[in-house]
Write a protein that holds these residues in place. Structure first.
Motif: not given
Length: 397
Positions: A30, A25, A21, A165, A162, A33, A60, A58, A64-65
């Motif tokens: 954070n 990260s 994680t 990614i 988010c 999504q 983040w 979802k 963690h998600y």
């Protein structure tokens, strides 16, 4: 010094979930999504009483998600006070403490008051929150109105999105935006040089904003931050150069277009608005009668009253970032069918200002004209369409 990741020999290199994680990260910020499900969109329904619906999605949080594939309904009836109002905050949390090690939704109750304020989650060493929305609960309420819900997902200080990614939502996107802006500026300057275009007028139009008017009819707004509000009409309508302006470009870096800022430019046919503009003031483009279309920025937060009144705009696409629509926001336009980039649940969460649902009265967000009374006919969302019937009610097509 910590390092990783290496093959283990005789268990001399052991890694746990927190190692991964920590790694994730550094690449995924954070936030919610924006490509999964309904992005945790908050919504209410007349039939649900005091139930708040949080759509699928979802998020983040520190690598963690938290994810749901179906919508969840939160019962807020326990927070209603019979004599005073109260605000609650609804968030998604990640708790890394050994006794929890989980993610979920949480409701934080504010203080009962005649003028209640939304409470704020407090992060701890092991528990981090993203605030999805706040809800105003009226005294003795038996239901929640759409106007009682404030969507906080677009607020970077409380939640944020988010949007990508692998680190692309930070420096890389900024670099891409700068490169695109520089390319556009270079192309414009080369074209202007070839046409022997000269500066007709220039000046300041905000604390850190400036304008340049060229002899080819281009009005360019550059700099950063907000432009000034104007009273009743634009500065160019006042100084006699309004008729010479045919094109508008607002450069990236500008965050707000003030009230009446472009009001009264009768020959403007096109306007390119920067992606950084989050607010466009009332009457900002009013009476730009030859302006037939415009692309709204993806970070715009509100459609203000009569922003495009008296233009030739007949079609408009509203980004999901818009959380409120003011009274008579589409008045004086030829718009019949509004296109909304989000889902029906996200559209329901948008605050729509209106004092009546009676078609004969025109103090409403969806009115387009009063001679005779005309209104928007359809709102087309990504997953369905709403239509306005003769009694002034909006329902699913």
């Amino acid at each position: 010094m910590e390092c990783g990741f290496f093959n283990s020999k005789g268990e001399d290199r052991l890694y746990n979930a927190e190692h991964f994680t920590s790694y994730l990260s550094s690449m995924i910020c954070n936030g919610v999504q924006d490509t999964v499900g309904e992005c945790f969109a908050p919504s209410v329904s007349e039939d649900d009483g005091l139930l708040l619906t949080i759509g699928s999605g979802k998020a983040w949080i520190n690598g963690h998600y938290a994810q749901t594939t179906t919508s969840e309904k939160l019962d807020l009836s326990a927070y209603v006070d019979e004599s005073l109002g109260r605000c609650v905050a609804v968030g998604v949390y990640c708790d890394t403490s050994e006794s929890v090690r989980d993610c979920g939704f949480e409701v934080l109750a504010g203080t009962c008051s005649g003028s209640p304020r939304p409470p704020k989650f407090s992060n701890t060493e092991s528990r981090t929150y993203l605030t999805i929305c706040t809800v105003r609960l009226r005294p003795g309420a038996a239901s929640i109105l759409s106007g009682d819900v404030t969507d906080c997902r677009n607020d970077e200080a409380l939640c944020g999105y988010c949007k990508c990614i692998l680190g692309k939502c930070g420096v890389t996107v900024l670099q891409e935006q700068m490169a695109a802006l520089e390319s556009r500026m270079d192309a414009l300057e080369k074209k202007m040089d070839a046409l022997d275009v000269k500066v007709l007028d220039s000046g300041t139009c905000g604390e850190n904003a400036a304008y340049t008017l060229y002899t080819n009819g281009l009005l360019r707004i550059s700099g950063s931050g907000a432009t000034d509000d104007q009273k009743e009409t634009s500065v160019w309508a006042k100084n006699g150069t309004a008729d010479s302006i045919t094109k508008i470009i607002v450069d990236d870096g500008i965050t707000k277009i003030g009230d009446h800022f472009f009001n009264g430019l009768p020959n403007v046919t096109s306007a390119l608005i920067a992606q950084t503009v989050s607010e466009i003031g009332t009457y900002a483009f009013a009476d730009c009668s030859k302006l037939s279309g415009i692309s709204l920025p993806p970070v715009l937060t509100k459609l203000n009253s009569r922003t495009f009144s008296g233009t030739g705009i007949a079609a408009l696409s509203v980004p999901v970032s818009v959380s409120a629509i003011g009274l008579q926001a589409f008045y004086g336009t030829a718009i019949e069918n509004l296109v909304y980039a989000g889902t029906k649940a996200q559209w329901n969460a948008v605050e729509k200002q209106t004092n009546t649902t009676t078609p004969s009265l025109t103090d409403s967000w969806d009115v387009t004209g009063t001679d005779p009374d005309t209104f928007l006919k359809k709102v087309i969302c990504s997953d369905g369409t709403y239509v306005r019937n003769t009694s002034g009610k909006w329902s699913t097509e």
